[in-house]
Design a protein around this motif. Structure first.
Motif, short mmCIF file in Angstrom:
data_model
loop_
_atom_site.label_atom_id
_atom_site.label_comp_id
_atom_site.label_asym_id
_atom_site.label_seq_id
_atom_site.Cartn_x
_atom_site.Cartn_y
_atom_site.Cartn_z
N GLU A 101 -10.90 -8.46 8.75
CA GLU A 101 -9.63 -8.09 9.36
C GLU A 101 -8.88 -7.09 8.50
O GLU A 101 -8.24 -6.16 9.03
CB GLU A 101 -8.78 -9.34 9.62
N LEU A 102 -8.94 -7.23 7.20
CA LEU A 102 -8.32 -6.25 6.31
C LEU A 102 -8.95 -4.87 6.49
O LEU A 102 -8.25 -3.85 6.56
CB LEU A 102 -8.46 -6.71 4.85
N MET A 103 -10.27 -4.83 6.57
CA MET A 103 -10.95 -3.54 6.71
C MET A 103 -10.62 -2.84 8.02
O MET A 103 -10.63 -1.62 8.12
CB MET A 103 -12.47 -3.74 6.61
N ARG A 104 -10.30 -3.61 9.07
CA ARG A 104 -9.95 -3.00 10.36
C ARG A 104 -8.70 -2.14 10.25
O ARG A 104 -8.52 -1.20 11.02
CB ARG A 104 -9.71 -4.09 11.42
N THR A 105 -7.83 -2.47 9.30
CA THR A 105 -6.54 -1.77 9.19
C THR A 105 -6.33 -1.23 7.79
O THR A 105 -5.19 -1.16 7.32
CB THR A 105 -5.38 -2.72 9.57
N HIS A 106 -7.40 -0.83 7.13
CA HIS A 106 -7.31 -0.46 5.72
C HIS A 106 -6.30 0.65 5.47
O HIS A 106 -5.66 0.70 4.40
CB HIS A 106 -8.69 -0.01 5.21
N ASP A 107 -6.10 1.54 6.44
CA ASP A 107 -5.20 2.68 6.24
C ASP A 107 -3.75 2.34 6.51
O ASP A 107 -2.86 3.15 6.23
CB ASP A 107 -5.64 3.86 7.10
N ARG A 108 -3.47 1.13 7.05
CA ARG A 108 -2.08 0.72 7.28
C ARG A 108 -1.90 -0.78 7.02
O ARG A 108 -0.96 -1.38 7.54
CB ARG A 108 -1.65 1.07 8.71
N TYR A 109 -2.78 -1.34 6.21
CA TYR A 109 -2.71 -2.79 5.99
C TYR A 109 -1.38 -3.21 5.38
O TYR A 109 -0.94 -4.36 5.52
CB TYR A 109 -3.88 -3.25 5.11
N ASP A 110 -0.72 -2.27 4.70
CA ASP A 110 0.50 -2.60 3.99
C ASP A 110 1.76 -2.52 4.86
O ASP A 110 2.83 -2.94 4.41
CB ASP A 110 0.67 -1.66 2.80
N TRP A 111 1.66 -2.01 6.09
CA TRP A 111 2.87 -1.75 6.86
C TRP A 111 3.71 -3.01 7.08
O TRP A 111 4.90 -3.03 6.75
CB TRP A 111 2.51 -1.12 8.22
N ALA A 112 3.12 -4.05 7.65
CA ALA A 112 3.90 -5.27 7.91
C ALA A 112 4.18 -6.04 6.63
O ALA A 112 5.20 -6.71 6.52
CB ALA A 112 3.18 -6.15 8.92
N TYR A 113 3.25 -5.97 5.67
CA TYR A 113 3.52 -6.55 4.35
C TYR A 113 4.84 -5.99 3.79
O TYR A 113 5.74 -6.75 3.40
CB TYR A 113 2.42 -6.15 3.37
N GLN A 114 4.92 -4.66 3.71
CA GLN A 114 6.09 -4.03 3.12
C GLN A 114 7.35 -4.34 3.93
O GLN A 114 8.43 -4.56 3.37
CB GLN A 114 5.88 -2.52 3.01
N ALA A 115 7.21 -4.39 5.24
CA ALA A 115 8.35 -4.76 6.08
C ALA A 115 8.83 -6.17 5.75
O ALA A 115 10.03 -6.43 5.67
CB ALA A 115 7.98 -4.64 7.55
N ALA A 116 7.88 -7.07 5.56
CA ALA A 116 8.24 -8.46 5.24
C ALA A 116 8.91 -8.55 3.87
O ALA A 116 9.84 -9.35 3.68
CB ALA A 116 7.00 -9.34 5.28
N PHE A 117 8.44 -7.76 2.91
CA PHE A 117 9.05 -7.79 1.58
C PHE A 117 10.45 -7.16 1.60
O PHE A 117 11.33 -7.58 0.84
CB PHE A 117 8.18 -7.06 0.57
N ARG A 118 10.66 -6.17 2.45
CA ARG A 118 12.00 -5.58 2.58
C ARG A 118 12.97 -6.51 3.30
O ARG A 118 14.19 -6.41 3.11
CB ARG A 118 11.92 -4.25 3.35
N HIS A 119 12.44 -7.39 4.11
CA HIS A 119 13.27 -8.20 5.01
C HIS A 119 13.72 -9.49 4.33
O HIS A 119 12.95 -10.16 3.65
CB HIS A 119 12.46 -8.56 6.26
#
Length: 273
Positions: A178-196
């Motif tokens: 699942e990580l490899m499916r989104t390797h180029d944007r895997y951090d998008w929701a992570y970073q959103a969650a850390f900002r929130h």
């Protein structure tokens, strides 16, 4: 009952979901970053015996279309997930989630016009300023990517480190794929969650809250604060688990959700779950 899949149309395109069950209370589940609704494959049939259970792929993950940019925030993700829930006709559901999924559940509850019956949260990211800064700067390094497949070894090492060296092979495979499916944007929701910061929305939520957590989860130390913030909260700790209760003990995880749904949903109290 067989789990089926489908797509809901939203302002960002299509949100993919898995569904099981055709009667009983609605239960909606949101996954941790950067995975997908596959993490609930074992849970959905258990819930579907007594409920209408749906697990969503967060926009940009699994088979869901991505948001417009990497700067998308958790309330924006939640607004679109609320649109997907409305597409399915979900009325006053119980919403649950793990880590990023917990923040999404809290904010989706606020975005649903009719509200929710309850929340089931595993690992609420109630971070202080120092923790938030550390996660934002360190948790999502760039994925190495080359013609020798460096990304695959990196993914295996990452999940052996954060889920434990003894992570079962099937869990490790699921996470890395699942990580490899989104390797180029895997951090998008992570970073959103850390900002929130979910604190205000959790405190404002009128529905009952079940904190359903593994004893040694990365965010288990936030449970006492979540208990203080929520208006009506209870805690169930699953002993001995390092995390990932939905993957490691799906039967117990599902049973606790169904018991909670029965307790908080008046029309379900007289049914045998």
């Amino acid at each position: 009952m067989r789990t089926t899949g489908g797509y809901a149309d939203t302002e960002w395109g299509q949100v993919h979901y898995r569904r099981n069950g055709d009667s009983g209370p609605w239960i909606g589940l949101f996954h941790e970053s950067p995975l997908s609704s596959r993490v609930y494959e074992a849970v959905l049939p258990l819930l579907g015996r007594h409920a209408r259970a749906v697990a969503f792929d967060t926009p940009g993950y699994g088979a869901s279309d991505p948001p417009p940019s990497r700067q998308t925030e958790i309330p924006d993700y939640a607004r679109v997930l609320a649109q997907a829930a409305a597409h399915l006709g979900m009325e006053r559901p119980v919403l649950g989630g793990v880590h990023t999924g917990a923040s999404l559940a809290i904010e989706t509850a606020a975005a649903l016009p009719g509200g929710v019956s309850g929340l089931v949260l595993s690992g609420v990211a109630l971070l202080d300023d120092a923790e938030r800064a550390s996660y934002l700067s360190q948790w999502t390094p760039e994925v190495p990517f080359d013609d020798h497949g460096a990304q695959f070894g990196w993914g295996v090492e990452r999940y052996r480190r954060i889920w434990g060296a003894d992570v079962p092979p099937e869990m490790l495979h699921l996470a890395v794929v699942e990580l490899m499916r989104t390797h180029d944007r895997y951090d998008w929701a992570y970073q959103a969650a850390f900002r929130h910061d979910p604190a205000a929305s959790l405190a404002a939520e009128p529905a009952p809250v079940l904190l359903l957590d593994a004893e040694f989860d990365l965010l288990a130390d936030k449970d006492p604060l979540a208990l203080e913030l929520a208006r009506d909260a209870r805690l169930v700790t699953l002993p001995g688990l390092p995390g990932q209760p939905h993957l490691r003990v799906p039967d117990r995880y599902a049973a606790e959700i169904l018991a909670f749904a029965r307790d908080i949903t008046p029309e379900e109290r007289n049914r045998v779950l």
